[in-house]
Design a protein around this motif. Structure first.
Motif, PDB file in Angstrom:
ATOM      1  N   MET A   6       0.852  -1.187   0.000  1.00 21.08           N
ATOM      2  CA  MET A   6       0.000   0.000   0.000  1.00 21.08           C
ATOM      3  C   MET A   6       0.887   1.236   0.000  1.00 21.08           C
ATOM      4  SD  MET A   6      -3.237  -0.821  -0.044  1.00 21.08           S
ATOM      5  CE  MET A   6      -4.025   0.685   0.587  1.00 21.08           C
ATOM      6  N   PRO A   7       0.464   2.304  -0.653  1.00 24.34           N
ATOM      7  CA  PRO A   7       1.262   3.534  -0.662  1.00 24.34           C
ATOM      8  C   PRO A   7       1.241   4.212   0.698  1.00 24.34           C
ATOM      9  CG  PRO A   7      -0.856   3.911  -1.696  1.00 24.34           C
ATOM     10  CD  PRO A   7      -0.779   2.443  -1.413  1.00 24.34           C
ATOM     11  N   GLY A   8       2.132   5.158   0.893  1.00 21.17           N
ATOM     12  CA  GLY A   8       2.124   5.934   2.123  1.00 21.17           C
ATOM     13  C   GLY A   8       0.955   6.896   2.161  1.00 21.17           C
ATOM     14  N   THR A   9       0.845   7.615   3.251  1.00 15.80           N
ATOM     15  CA  THR A   9      -0.247   8.563   3.410  1.00 15.80           C
ATOM     16  C   THR A   9      -0.208   9.593   2.293  1.00 15.80           C
ATOM     17  OG1 THR A   9      -0.118   8.285   5.798  1.00 15.80           O
ATOM     18  CG2 THR A   9      -1.327  10.199   4.987  1.00 15.80           C
ATOM     19  N   GLY A  10      -1.368   9.885   1.715  1.00 18.11           N
ATOM     20  CA  GLY A  10      -1.427  10.849   0.627  1.00 18.11           C
ATOM     21  C   GLY A  10      -2.828  11.387   0.423  1.00 18.11           C
ATOM     22  N   VAL A  11      -3.018  12.063  -0.686  1.00 14.31           N
ATOM     23  CA  VAL A  11      -4.302  12.695  -1.012  1.00 14.31           C
ATOM     24  C   VAL A  11      -5.260  11.642  -1.556  1.00 14.31           C
ATOM     25  CG1 VAL A  11      -5.451  14.390  -2.485  1.00 14.31           C
ATOM     26  CG2 VAL A  11      -3.232  14.929  -1.453  1.00 14.31           C
ATOM     27  N   LEU A  12      -6.506  11.671  -1.094  1.00  9.57           N
ATOM     28  CA  LEU A  12      -7.575  10.837  -1.634  1.00  9.57           C
ATOM     29  C   LEU A  12      -8.354  11.696  -2.620  1.00  9.57           C
ATOM     30  CD1 LEU A  12      -9.257   8.197  -1.608  1.00  9.57           C
ATOM     31  CD2 LEU A  12     -10.585   9.179   0.282  1.00  9.57           C
TER      32      LEU A  12
ATOM     33  N   ALA B  94      -4.277  14.843   3.070  1.00 12.74           N
ATOM     34  CA  ALA B  94      -3.885  13.762   3.971  1.00 12.74           C
ATOM     35  C   ALA B  94      -4.036  14.142   5.430  1.00 12.74           C
ATOM     36  CB  ALA B  94      -2.435  13.358   3.689  1.00 12.74           C
ATOM     37  N   ASP B  95      -4.288  15.414   5.708  1.00 16.57           N
ATOM     38  CA  ASP B  95      -4.414  15.874   7.094  1.00 16.57           C
ATOM     39  C   ASP B  95      -5.496  16.937   7.147  1.00 16.57           C
ATOM     40  OD1 ASP B  95      -4.139  16.610   9.686  1.00 16.57           O
ATOM     41  OD2 ASP B  95      -2.173  17.554   9.479  1.00 16.57           O
TER      42      ASP B  95
ATOM     43  N   ASP C 262      -9.894   4.521  14.034  1.00 11.51           N
ATOM     44  CA  ASP C 262      -8.747   5.385  13.728  1.00 11.51           C
ATOM     45  C   ASP C 262      -8.097   5.053  12.383  1.00 11.51           C
ATOM     46  OD1 ASP C 262      -7.046   7.504  14.260  1.00 11.51           O
ATOM     47  OD2 ASP C 262      -5.533   6.222  15.192  1.00 11.51           O
ATOM     48  N   PRO C 263      -8.863   5.063  11.281  1.00  7.09           N
ATOM     49  CA  PRO C 263      -8.259   4.803   9.972  1.00  7.09           C
ATOM     50  C   PRO C 263      -7.494   6.036   9.485  1.00  7.09           C
ATOM     51  CG  PRO C 263     -10.546   5.376   9.700  1.00  7.09           C
ATOM     52  CD  PRO C 263     -10.303   5.355  11.185  1.00  7.09           C
ATOM     53  N   GLU C 264      -6.713   5.857   8.421  1.00 12.36           N
ATOM     54  CA  GLU C 264      -6.005   6.999   7.850  1.00 12.36           C
ATOM     55  C   GLU C 264      -6.985   7.995   7.244  1.00 12.36           C
ATOM     56  OE1 GLU C 264      -2.966   5.866   5.168  1.00 12.36           O
ATOM     57  OE2 GLU C 264      -1.769   4.829   6.677  1.00 12.36           O
ATOM     58  N   VAL C 265      -8.061   7.487   6.646  1.00 15.56           N
ATOM     59  CA  VAL C 265      -9.097   8.356   6.075  1.00 15.56           C
ATOM     60  C   VAL C 265     -10.436   7.903   6.624  1.00 15.56           C
ATOM     61  CG1 VAL C 265     -10.179   9.255   3.993  1.00 15.56           C
ATOM     62  CG2 VAL C 265      -7.760   8.626   3.958  1.00 15.56           C
TER      63      VAL C 265
END
Length: 570
Positions: free
Chosen positions: A341-347, A358-359, A486-489
C-alpha cells in the motif's frame, strides 16, 4: 464433548442445486458412507429377522426340535443386538450429517455476505437472507441425513424381495411390482410438493421484505399517517401467503397419506396372497409367519425411500436459494492479491474533482444523492477512477483499502453483545492496558453520558441494533466506534443529523480534535461542523463547484441556500 468437523472443502459447485448437494455429499463422504453402511446393517437385520423366526417355527416348533429352536432363537437374539447397535450408531451419524452440512452452508453464506459487503443490500433482499438462514440450511442437512436412510431402505427392500422370491415367486413378484409403483406415485406427489414449496418460499421472501421495510420506516409512516395503508397491504400479503401455505400443506398431507396408505395396501395384499398359499399348502406355517413379518417390515423401507425422495425435493429448493446467493458477485473486484500500500497521501475523486488532503477535516456540502455516490467512490464500494496517494484504488488490494479508508453512514448497525466489544471490535489496545483510548473516542462522540448511565457501563450487554438507545444515542455510539477504528481516512455521512445543537457542537469539536493528523471527510450541511472544517467543498450535480472556508463560501448563493435550508429545517 466431541467437536464437529470444521474442514473447509473449498469452493462449492454452483452449477445447479443437484450439483451443490452432490458436492456437499462428496465433502462429507466418509460420514455419509459410514451412515449408509450402518443403515444397511440396521435395515438388513430387520429384514432377516422374520426369515429367522420362520425357520425357528418350522425347524423348532413344528418339527419339535428343541436344539434347533434354541439355535434359531439365539440367531434372533444376535440379529436384535446387531440391529440395536447399528440403530444407535445411525442416530449418532445422522445427527452429524444433519448439523455439519448445514453449518458449512451457513459458513459459505456468511463468507459470501462479508465478501459482498454493501452489494448484499443491492442484490439480495432481506427475505432471501432470512429464508436461507432460518430454514434452507437445515433442509440441506436433512437431505443428506435421509439420503442414507433411503440407501438402507433400498437394501432392506432388495433383501426381502430376494427372500420372498426364493420362498414364493408369486408373493415376491407382487412386491417387486408394487414397490416401484408406490415409489412412482410418491415421487410424482413429491414433485408437486416441491413446486408448491418454491412458490411458498417466494411468497415468504416477499412478505419478509415488506415487513422489514415497514419496520424500518415505521416512524415515517406514523408521521404521514400511512400506518393503516401499509398494514392493509401486509394483511393482504399475509392472506396470500396463507393460501399458498394451505396449498403446500394439502400437497404435503397427500404425500404423507400416500406414504402410509400404499405400503399398508401392499401389506394387506401380501398377507392375503400368503394366506391363500398356506391354505393350498404351498407355504408352511413358518413361511406364513415370515411373510407376514416381511410385509409388515416393507412399510419401513418404503417409507424410508419415499421420505428420502420428498426431502431431496425440499433440499433441491433450499439449494436453489443458497446457490442464488453464492452466485452473487460484488460490485468491485478484490484487486491484486498482494502488493504494498502507498504511504499517506491525497484521496482524490477525478469524476467530481474532489480532493481530500492527507491531514485535516474536509467538509463536503452536497445533495443526499451526491453524498452517497461520492462516499461509494471514495471508499471503493463501486468501480471508479478514485486515487489514493496518486495510485488508483482499483490497483490496490481491497483489504488494504478497507483498512486505510473507513466509510460510515447513518444506517450502520449496532451488534448485540458487550458494549466494549462493539465500540472496539478489533480489540486494539492503547499500550497501557486501560480503556483511555476508548474513553477518548467516546468523549469525542459526546457519548460519555450514555455509557455512564448503563448498569455495567462498557461491560453492559446491548441488544441487536442497539434498540434500547434512541436514534441520537445510536448515532453517537456509531461515531465513537468509527473514531476508535482510527483509519487513515475517515468518511462520515451526516454524523450529527439526529442530535440537538449543544450535543452537535461537542461532537464537532471532538471530531476535529481527535482526528488531528488524519484525513477526515464529512458530508454535512451543519453550520457547527462547517465552522470546524479546515476545508469546505461545494458539490453540485456531482462536480465540485466551489471550494474554500465556510465563511468565504457563504458569499456563494448556491452554497448559502443549501446551508440555510438545513438551518431552517433544524
Amino acid at each position: 464433548m466431541r467437536t464437529f468437523s470444521d474442514t473447509d472443502h473449498g469452493k462449492p459447485d454452483q452449477r445447479g442445486p443437484w450439483r451443490y448437494l452432490l458436492w456437499m455429499a462428496a465433502g462429507h463422504r466418509r460420514l455419509l458412507l459410514s451412515d449408509c453402511v450402518f443403515n444397511m446393517m440396521w435395515s438388513g437385520g430387520l429384514a432377516l429377522t422374520p426369515a429367522v423366526i420362520g425357520q425357528a417355527i418350522n425347524t423348532g416348533l413344528v418339527a419339535k426340535d428343541q436344539t434347533a429352536l434354541v439355535l434359531w432363537g439365539l440367531a434372533v437374539l444376535g440379529l436384535g443386538i446387531a440391529t440395536a447397535l447399528s440403530a444407535m450408531l445411525v442416530e449418532r451419524l445422522e445427527l452429524r450429517l444433519k448439523v455439519e452440512p448445514g453449518y458449512e452452508t451457513m459458513r459459505l453464506v456468511t463468507r459470501k455476505a462479508c465478501e459482498l459487503g454493501t452489494t448484499l443490500d443491492r442484490k439480495s433482499s432481506a427475505g432471501d437472507l432470512v429464508t436461507v438462514g432460518v430454514s434452507d440450511i437445515s433442509l440441506i442437512g436433512q437431505t443428506l441425513e435421509v439420503g442414507a436412510r433411503g440407501v438402507g431402505g433400498a437394501v432392506g427392500f432388495v433383501v426381502v424381495a430376494v427372500l420372498m422370491l426364493f420362498a414364493s415367486w408369486q408373493v415376491g413378484l407382487l412386491v417387486l411390482v408394487a414397490v416401484p409403483v408406490i415409489l412412482f406415485i410418491t415421487t410424482r406427489l413429491a414433485r408437486t410438493l416441491r413446486s408448491r414449496q418454491s412458490h411458498l418460499r417466494a411468497q415468504q421472501r416477499e412478505l419478509t421484505d415488506q415487513s422489514v421495510d415497514i419496520v424500518r420506516g415505521l416512524r415515517v409512516l406514523r408521521g404521514i399517517g400511512g400506518e393503516e395503508l401499509f398494514a392493509d397491504r401486509y394483511r393482504d400479503g399475509s392472506q396470500r401467503l396463507r393460501s399458498v401455505a394451505l396449498q403446500q400443506a394439502r400437497a404435503s398431507a397427500l404425500l404423507g397419506a400416500a406414504r402410509t396408505f400404499l405400503p399398508s395396501l401392499l401389506l394387506a395384499g401380501v398377507v392375503a396372497l400368503a394366506g391363500e398359499l398356506v391354505l393350498t399348502e404351498r407355504l408352511s406355517a413358518g413361511q406364513m409367519v415370515a411373510f407376514y413379518g416381511f410385509a409388515t417390515y416393507l412399510v419401513i423401507p418404503t417409507n424410508q425411500i419415499t421420505f428420502a425422495v420428498s426431502k431431496a425435493m425440499q433440499g433441491h429448493v433450499a439449494a436453489t436459494n443458497v446457490i442464488r446467493l453464492l452466485r452473487t458477485e460484488p460490485d468491485v473486484g478484490p484487486g491484486p492479491a498482494s502488493g504494498a500500500m502507498p504511504g499517506t497521501g491525497v484521496l482524490a475523486d477525478p469524476d467530481s474533482g474532489l480532493r481530500v488532503p492527507a491531514d485535516g477535516l474536509t467538509a463536503v456540502v452536497c445533495s443526499a444523492g451526491d453524498s452517497a455516490a461520492l462516499a461509494d467512490r471514495l471508499g471503493r464500494y463501486v468501480e471508479s477512477g478514485a486515487t489514493y496517494a496518486g495510485r488508483p484504488l482499483a490497483e490496490l488490494p481491497l483489504a488494504g483499502v478497507r483498512e486505510r479508508i473507513l466509510v460510515t453512514t447513518a444506517d450502520e448497525h449496532l451488534f448485540a453483545g458487550p458494549l466494549r466489544r462493539e465500540l472496539n471490535p478489533t480489540g486494539r489496545p492503547d499500550g497501557s492496558g486501560s480503556d483511555d483510548q476508548l474513553w477518548a473516542a467516546i468523549d469525542a462522540a459526546a457519548a460519555r453520558d450514555i455509557v455512564e448511565a448503563l448498569p455495567e457501563r462498557l461491560d453492559t450487554h446491548v441488544a441487536a441494533g442497539g434498540r434500547e438507545f434512541s436514534g441520537g444515542q445510536q448515532q453517537r455510539l456509531r461515531l465513537a466506534r468509527a473514531l476508535m477504528a482510527d483509519p487513515e481516512v475517515l468518511v462520515l455521512s451526516d454524523p450529527t443529523s439526529a442530535v440537538d445543537a449543544h450535543t452537535e457542537s461537542r461532537m464537532a469539536e471532538g471530531i476535529a480534535h481527535l482526528r488531528q493528523g488524519r484525513a477526515t471527510v464529512v458530508f454535512t450541511t451543519s453550520v457547527l461542523l462547517l465552522h470546524r472544517a479546515d476545508h469546505v467543498a461545494l458539490v453540485l450535480d456531482g462536480t465540485v463547484a466551489a471550494e474554500g472556508s465556510h465563511e468565504s463560501l457563504m458569499a456563494d448563493a448556491r452554497y448559502r441556500s443549501l446551508v440555510e435550508r438545513w438551518t431552517a429545517v433544524a
